[in-house]
Design a protein around this motif. Structure first.
Motif, PDB file in Angstrom:
ATOM      1  N   LEU A  99     -81.898  34.943  -6.849  1.00 46.21           N
ATOM      2  CA  LEU A  99     -83.290  34.927  -6.422  1.00 46.21           C
ATOM      3  C   LEU A  99     -84.020  33.742  -7.036  1.00 46.21           C
ATOM      4  O   LEU A  99     -83.826  33.414  -8.201  1.00 46.21           O
ATOM      5  CB  LEU A  99     -83.995  36.220  -6.853  1.00 46.21           C
ATOM      6  N   GLY A 155     -83.546  35.469  -1.366  1.00 45.36           N
ATOM      7  CA  GLY A 155     -82.317  35.435  -2.137  1.00 45.36           C
ATOM      8  C   GLY A 155     -81.121  34.920  -1.363  1.00 45.36           C
ATOM      9  O   GLY A 155     -81.115  34.873  -0.127  1.00 45.36           O
ATOM     10  N   GLY A 171     -87.020  40.061   0.256  1.00 46.06           N
ATOM     11  CA  GLY A 171     -87.237  39.636  -1.118  1.00 46.06           C
ATOM     12  C   GLY A 171     -88.182  40.566  -1.851  1.00 46.06           C
ATOM     13  O   GLY A 171     -88.768  41.480  -1.273  1.00 46.06           O
TER      14      GLY A 171
END
Lengths: 114, 113
Positions: free
Chosen positions: A91, A108, B43
């Motif tokens: 990430l 990511g 994310g």
């Protein structure tokens, strides 16, 4: 850009292969962080940049891991001679400035070493 | 050094039930506290944060967390959950601005009908 962009989203590497993971932070963001998230775990800090300066690399697990941000924007995380334990999601996060507490994360890169 | 403990790895609940996701931290200095949410294949997104001031902080989608200094806790609560709240939730601390976030291992919230 509108958000933090990471590429590739998925990467399969044979053991021993070198890989390069790219992070495009939000435009103008000074701070950039890399984290490693193993399956079922929380993200763990790898390294931190303020502009082009790598101020903290204490989280890099071995000398096979290398990160750079030569012009203070795009960053690349390179892993040499990949091993199975390197399999994880990597990430990237950026913050507007050093004094800003909010970090924005990319989606990511999922690295699988076979 | 700071550390974060999320006491529950999985929390299954029914829709419209209340939920609490627990988070405890250890630190010898003042910290900033955060909750992040990670939906499948997405994310991490900031849910809410405590920096200073009022110990109760709220998010726009009904979650709240209360900073308790004496118990070194920052538990996340929602009085009535939705199916769409199903996700992984991470508690995190940061010693000061510009330093790295220290994350807990995460709690999987599963909401069913």
């Amino acid at each position: 850009g509108a958000g933090v962009s990471q590429s590739p989203r998925y990467k399969v590497a044979k053991r021993g292969q070198d890989v390069a993971l790219r992070c495009d932070p939000i435009s103008g963001h000074v701070s950039l962080f890399w984290y490693q998230q193993a399956l079922g775990q929380g993200p763990e800090f790898l390294t931190y940049f303020q502009n082009e300066a790598q101020l903290d690399k204490s989280g890099l697990p071995s000398d096979r891991f290398f990160a750079e941000r030569p012009e203070g924007s795009v960053s690349t995380l390179k892993i040499q001679r990949t091993q199975q334990e390197d399999s994880a999601v990597y990430l990237c996060a950026s913050s507007r400035n050093v004094g800003n507490t909010e970090a924005f994360f990319g989606q990511g890169t999922r690295l699988t070493v076979v | 050094a700071q550390s974060v403990t999320q006491l529950d790895s999985q929390v299954p609940v029914f829709e419209e039930a209340p939920v609490e996701l627990r988070c405890n931290y250890s630190s010898s200095v003042s910290v900033y506290l955060f909750w992040y949410v990670q939906y499948p294949n997405q994310g991490l997104q900031l849910l809410l944060k405590y920096l200073s001031g009022s110990t109760l902080v709220e998010s726009i989608n009904g979650f709240e967390a209360e900073f308790n200094k004496s118990q070194t806790s920052f538990h996340l609560r929602k009085p009535s959950v939705h199916i769409s709240d199903t996700a992984e939730y991470f508690c995190a601390v940061r010693r000061q601005a510009g330093t790295a976030l220290i994350f807990g291992k995460g709690t999987t919230l599963s909401v069913s009908s």
